[in-house]
Design a protein around this motif. Structure first.
Motif, PDB file in Angstrom:
ATOM      1  N   ALA A 131     -11.301  14.972 -27.097  1.00  0.00           N
ATOM      2  CA  ALA A 131     -10.723  15.924 -28.047  1.00  0.00           C
ATOM      3  C   ALA A 131     -11.681  16.238 -29.177  1.00  0.00           C
ATOM      4  CB  ALA A 131      -9.417  15.373 -28.606  1.00  0.00           C
ATOM      5  N   GLY A 132     -12.856  15.610 -29.190  1.00  0.00           N
ATOM      6  CA  GLY A 132     -13.836  15.979 -30.191  1.00  0.00           C
ATOM      7  C   GLY A 132     -13.892  15.065 -31.391  1.00  0.00           C
ATOM      8  N   VAL A 133     -13.205  13.925 -31.340  1.00  0.00           N
ATOM      9  CA  VAL A 133     -13.340  12.961 -32.425  1.00  0.00           C
ATOM     10  C   VAL A 133     -14.652  12.219 -32.224  1.00  0.00           C
ATOM     11  CG1 VAL A 133     -12.283  10.995 -33.569  1.00  0.00           C
ATOM     12  CG2 VAL A 133     -10.851  12.687 -32.441  1.00  0.00           C
ATOM     13  N   ARG A 134     -15.484  12.164 -33.269  1.00  0.00           N
ATOM     14  CA  ARG A 134     -16.775  11.511 -33.132  1.00  0.00           C
ATOM     15  C   ARG A 134     -16.825  10.256 -33.986  1.00  0.00           C
ATOM     16  NH1 ARG A 134     -16.628  13.555 -29.374  1.00  0.00           N
ATOM     17  NH2 ARG A 134     -17.778  15.255 -28.458  1.00  0.00           N
ATOM     18  N   PRO A 135     -17.536   9.220 -33.520  1.00  0.00           N
ATOM     19  CA  PRO A 135     -17.652   7.989 -34.319  1.00  0.00           C
ATOM     20  C   PRO A 135     -18.300   8.270 -35.657  1.00  0.00           C
ATOM     21  CG  PRO A 135     -18.501   7.647 -32.110  1.00  0.00           C
ATOM     22  CD  PRO A 135     -18.236   9.104 -32.240  1.00  0.00           C
ATOM     23  N   ARG A 136     -17.843   7.552 -36.670  1.00  0.00           N
ATOM     24  CA  ARG A 136     -18.376   7.810 -38.005  1.00  0.00           C
ATOM     25  C   ARG A 136     -19.479   6.858 -38.391  1.00  0.00           C
ATOM     26  NH1 ARG A 136     -13.780   7.968 -42.168  1.00  0.00           N
ATOM     27  NH2 ARG A 136     -15.560   7.602 -43.540  1.00  0.00           N
ATOM     28  N   ILE A 137     -19.568   5.725 -37.702  1.00  0.00           N
ATOM     29  CA  ILE A 137     -20.617   4.788 -38.097  1.00  0.00           C
ATOM     30  C   ILE A 137     -21.643   4.695 -36.988  1.00  0.00           C
ATOM     31  CG2 ILE A 137     -19.201   3.447 -39.652  1.00  0.00           C
ATOM     32  CD1 ILE A 137     -18.886   1.415 -37.402  1.00  0.00           C
ATOM     33  N   GLY A 138     -22.836   4.276 -37.372  1.00  0.00           N
ATOM     34  CA  GLY A 138     -23.917   4.133 -36.408  1.00  0.00           C
ATOM     35  C   GLY A 138     -24.769   5.380 -36.412  1.00  0.00           C
ATOM     36  N   THR A 139     -26.060   5.209 -36.296  1.00  0.00           N
ATOM     37  CA  THR A 139     -26.943   6.356 -36.357  1.00  0.00           C
ATOM     38  C   THR A 139     -27.391   6.796 -34.980  1.00  0.00           C
ATOM     39  OG1 THR A 139     -28.755   4.814 -36.629  1.00  0.00           O
ATOM     40  CG2 THR A 139     -27.843   5.788 -38.631  1.00  0.00           C
ATOM     41  N   PHE A 140     -26.976   6.063 -33.940  1.00  0.00           N
ATOM     42  CA  PHE A 140     -27.415   6.428 -32.593  1.00  0.00           C
ATOM     43  C   PHE A 140     -26.787   7.761 -32.197  1.00  0.00           C
ATOM     44  CE2 PHE A 140     -23.324   5.361 -30.998  1.00  0.00           C
ATOM     45  CZ  PHE A 140     -22.919   4.294 -31.782  1.00  0.00           C
ATOM     46  N   PRO A 189     -13.304   1.989 -40.202  1.00  0.00           N
ATOM     47  CA  PRO A 189     -13.426   3.366 -40.675  1.00  0.00           C
ATOM     48  C   PRO A 189     -13.015   4.448 -39.673  1.00  0.00           C
ATOM     49  CG  PRO A 189     -15.573   2.491 -40.139  1.00  0.00           C
ATOM     50  CD  PRO A 189     -14.622   1.361 -40.009  1.00  0.00           C
ATOM     51  N   ASP A 190     -13.166   4.253 -38.368  1.00  0.00           N
ATOM     52  CA  ASP A 190     -12.822   5.368 -37.483  1.00  0.00           C
ATOM     53  C   ASP A 190     -12.055   4.879 -36.259  1.00  0.00           C
ATOM     54  OD1 ASP A 190     -14.663   4.161 -35.988  1.00  0.00           O
ATOM     55  OD2 ASP A 190     -16.028   5.837 -35.782  1.00  0.00           O
ATOM     56  N   VAL A 191     -11.639   5.831 -35.433  1.00  0.00           N
ATOM     57  CA  VAL A 191     -10.739   5.515 -34.326  1.00  0.00           C
ATOM     58  C   VAL A 191     -11.353   4.483 -33.387  1.00  0.00           C
ATOM     59  CG1 VAL A 191      -9.448   6.483 -32.413  1.00  0.00           C
ATOM     60  CG2 VAL A 191      -9.829   7.828 -34.436  1.00  0.00           C
ATOM     61  N   TYR A 192     -12.632   4.632 -33.104  1.00  0.00           N
ATOM     62  CA  TYR A 192     -13.221   3.790 -32.055  1.00  0.00           C
ATOM     63  C   TYR A 192     -13.317   2.342 -32.487  1.00  0.00           C
ATOM     64  CZ  TYR A 192     -14.074   8.303 -30.206  1.00  0.00           C
ATOM     65  OH  TYR A 192     -13.876   9.553 -29.743  1.00  0.00           O
ATOM     66  N   THR A 193     -13.721   2.117 -33.739  1.00  0.00           N
ATOM     67  CA  THR A 193     -13.770   0.726 -34.196  1.00  0.00           C
ATOM     68  C   THR A 193     -12.370   0.132 -34.251  1.00  0.00           C
ATOM     69  OG1 THR A 193     -13.884   1.677 -36.387  1.00  0.00           O
ATOM     70  CG2 THR A 193     -15.907   0.831 -35.476  1.00  0.00           C
ATOM     71  N   ARG A 194     -11.390   0.971 -34.582  1.00  0.00           N
ATOM     72  CA  ARG A 194     -10.014   0.461 -34.624  1.00  0.00           C
ATOM     73  C   ARG A 194      -9.526   0.113 -33.232  1.00  0.00           C
ATOM     74  NH1 ARG A 194      -8.389   5.326 -38.233  1.00  0.00           N
ATOM     75  NH2 ARG A 194      -9.413   4.694 -40.144  1.00  0.00           N
ATOM     76  N   GLU A 232     -23.880  10.743 -19.521  1.00  0.00           N
ATOM     77  CA  GLU A 232     -22.515  11.014 -19.935  1.00  0.00           C
ATOM     78  C   GLU A 232     -21.535  10.099 -19.219  1.00  0.00           C
ATOM     79  OE1 GLU A 232     -21.318  15.421 -21.397  1.00  0.00           O
ATOM     80  OE2 GLU A 232     -22.161  15.166 -19.444  1.00  0.00           O
ATOM     81  N   GLY A 233     -20.538   9.686 -19.951  1.00  0.00           N
ATOM     82  CA  GLY A 233     -19.518   8.847 -19.326  1.00  0.00           C
ATOM     83  C   GLY A 233     -19.817   7.384 -19.491  1.00  0.00           C
ATOM     84  N   THR A 234     -21.061   6.980 -19.303  1.00  0.00           N
ATOM     85  CA  THR A 234     -21.344   5.561 -19.450  1.00  0.00           C
ATOM     86  C   THR A 234     -21.415   5.176 -20.922  1.00  0.00           C
ATOM     87  OG1 THR A 234     -23.668   6.092 -19.287  1.00  0.00           O
ATOM     88  CG2 THR A 234     -22.595   5.351 -17.285  1.00  0.00           C
ATOM     89  N   ALA A 235     -21.854   6.101 -21.761  1.00  0.00           N
ATOM     90  CA  ALA A 235     -22.050   5.740 -23.160  1.00  0.00           C
ATOM     91  C   ALA A 235     -20.728   5.562 -23.889  1.00  0.00           C
ATOM     92  CB  ALA A 235     -22.879   6.817 -23.857  1.00  0.00           C
ATOM     93  N   SER A 236     -19.681   6.217 -23.436  1.00  0.00           N
ATOM     94  CA  SER A 236     -18.430   6.096 -24.152  1.00  0.00           C
ATOM     95  C   SER A 236     -17.688   4.882 -23.671  1.00  0.00           C
ATOM     96  CB  SER A 236     -17.585   7.344 -23.949  1.00  0.00           C
ATOM     97  OG  SER A 236     -17.236   7.481 -22.620  1.00  0.00           O
TER      98      SER A 236
END
Lengths: 124, 99, 356
Positions: free
Chosen positions: A93-102, A31-36, A120-124
């Protein structure tokens, strides 16, 4: 012996190709950039490892083997680095993950508490 | 025979990547698809070298791996920061939002 | 090559060509110029893969380094000067050009029926000059890669012309855009969140490797695919990667504009100088058999390249080596200069020029 190696190598190549297809399906369906990015980079390095290992089993020892090792090294070095840079840039750039409730880095939420920002930084 | 099947599998994966590069809503999806396409091209060329009995194709596979990385970084940097000149890690604040 | 291999070859051709058509449609359809550039780079990769299937390794090499690498980066630099979106064109205006394109395409498809078959030994391309090259190259020149031998020795004049054209492109871009940023770049402000640490470390590892690989391509050129042109682009790509990750300012400290300019001219001088040396030693321009006077040629040990029994043409060997170095210098310096010219024009520079 050589015959057996040939078959094992072929099987590894096929497995690598199947992994690549799986990754491509993941890139298409997720569904979103990060999972892809996750799907693509994992299957890129995994598929490349399997395929180059298979080719190494088929090929005679020597210069070809060295070059295969070099190609593998390059892919293992560049593909994760590119995936990391891409995810970093997308998040910046402000794209946020779409799945997950965390909640990520205390952003997007006016009431976010202070200490969360320290991660910050470690979570991404 | 198994090598040929591997080539076929890679071609299928590459076509799927092209679909993602065409539709991919954000630019980052497109860059991702292009990068993954490039990695698969590297593997395809190495495999074709084995299929046609020309292991010197590996030189070219190596060049592809290099070029692919540099292109991805350039695209990423430009889409994100709209410049190629600044050092990375120094422009987050002035960069515009870009989907 | 057995039966199934040929069939696999055919299927691979069809698959890659279909892929190319699909990507070309995507390039035409998209209105975002950035997406178009990205798809063009994918197109280059795919077409290079197809050239590999057609067994044109040298062309595929060039397509990969120039099409997917250098031209993508330079187009990205150039797009700063344009708007990011293509203009929407009224479809009525497209009827006449569209009809013309369809007619020309139909004529070309019709004409393709008259072409000789792929790999036909009796076709004109393979029977006269082409066959002569293939038969005589190893005896005349001794370079296993016929493409390099033809480019560097038989057609040495053409390649000199190409090198001069590349140098002219360097001058042209430099005159239009300047040799670098016209305004000084503001000192970077560090922001801890967006460091790209991984990228910095990997780039640091990769840049020397890329440069080393360029040298491999350079000196391996008369044996396998590659040569001065490809090596030059790869060398420039290493410098461009440095600029992308560490900033143009740091790169310009390492490879100054003045150096790039000088090296671009030096390459042409080296190439033409080899020709002049040949004239001085009594041959024609770029006639490498006269590159060394007989006394020097006698001093070269016969087993220099390992195989003393085969008669070597040392003049040809070293002539090709020297002119390839000239090509390497000109090409790499030209691409670096172009990159400096385009990438140096940051948005602020353009704004500043517009205002006054």
């Amino acid at each position: 012996m050589a015959e057996a190696l040939h078959w094992i190598g072929g099987a590894l190549i096929l497995a690598g190709a199947l992994l690549s297809i799986l990754g491509a399906v993941g890139v298409l369906r997720f569904p979103d950039v990060y999972t892809r990015i996750h799907a693509a980079s994992l299957t890129d390095t995994g598929g490349a490892t399997l395929m180059l290992l298979g080719m190494g089993l088929i090929s005679p020892l020597g210069f070809v083997m060295l070059k295969l090792l070099l190609v593998w090294g390059f892919i293992m070095l560049t593909s994760p680095a590119a995936a990391n840079a891409l995810a970093n840039a997308a998040f910046g750039a402000g794209v946020r993950p779409r799945i997950g409730t965390f909640q990520i880095m205390g952003e997007d939420k006016p009431g976010g508490s202070g200490p969360e920002r320290s991660g910050e930084g470690t979570a991404s | 025979m198994l090598v040929a099947a591997g080539v076929a599998g890679l071609v299928v994966a590459m076509s799927l990547m092209i679909v993602r590069a065409m539709i991919g809503p954000s630019h980052y999806d497109r860059i991702l698809a292009a990068n993954s396409f490039g990695t698969k091209t590297v593997l395809l060329i190495a495999l074709m070298g084995f299929l046609f009995g020309r292991p010197d194709f590996l030189d070219i596979a190596l060049v592809y791996a290099l070029i692919n990385f540099v292109t991805t970084i350039a695209l990423m940097k430009f889409f994100r920061y709209r410049t190629l000149a600044r050092p990375l890690g120094a422009m987050a604040r002035e960069a515009g939002k870009d989907g | 090559m057995s039966g199934p291999t040929i069939d696999a070859n055919f299927a691979l051709n069809i698959a890659l060509l279909l892929m190319l058509v699909a990507i070309a449609f995507a390039v035409v359809r998209t209105r975002s110029l950035l997406a178009a550039i990205l798809m063009m780079s994918v197109y280059s990769l795919a077409s290079a893969a197809w050239l590999m299937v057609a067994d044109a390794a040298d062309v595929a090499f060039t397509e990969a380094v120039v099409g997917a690498g250098a031209s993508t980066v330079i187009l990205l630099g150039a797009i700063l000067l344009a708007r990011g979106e293509a203009e929407r064109v009224n479809w009525k205006l497209m009827i006449a050009p569209g009809a013309l394109a369809v007619v020309v395409g139909a004529v070309l498809i019709y004409a393709a029926g008259g072409l000789p078959n792929y790999g036909d030994p009796a076709s004109p391309a393979n029977s006269h000059v082409g066959r002569a090259y293939l038969e005589q190259t190893y005896g005349d020149i001794g370079a296993p890669n016929v493409v390099t031998a033809v480019l560097a020795s038989y057609r040495g004049f053409d390649t000199l012309g190409e090198t001069v054209v590349i140098f002219a492109a360097c001058i042209g871009v430099a005159l239009m855009l300047g040799f670098g940023p016209r305004a000084t770049l503001a000192p970077p402000t560090e922001i801890p969140n967006d460091q790209h640490v991984v990228l910095r470390v990997v780039a640091k590892l990769l840049i020397p490797l890329i440069a080393l690989f360029a040298l491999y391509v350079q000196f391996h050129g008369d044996l396998g695919a590659g040569g001065g042109f490809q090596a030059g682009v790869i060398m420039a790509v290493a410098i461009i990667l440095h600029a992308l990750v560490f900033g143009l300012r740091a790169t310009m400290a390492a490879v100054p504009v003045r150096l790039a300019r000088t090296v671009a001219a030096l390459g042409v001088v080296v190439y033409a100088g080899v020709g002049v040396v040949c004239i001085i030693n009594g041959g024609g321009f770029l006639d490498y058999d006269y590159l060394f006077s007989p006394r020097i040629e006698a001093m070269i040990p016969a087993n220099l390249l390992g195989d003393p029994s085969h008669e070597h043409h040392w003049g040809q060997h070293f002539g090709i080596l020297f002119i390839e170095i000239g090509v390497l210098l000109t090409v790499s310096a030209t691409i670096v200069t172009m990159f400096y010219g385009f990438a140096g024009r940051t948005l602020e520079t353009i704004e500043a020029e517009r205002r006054g």
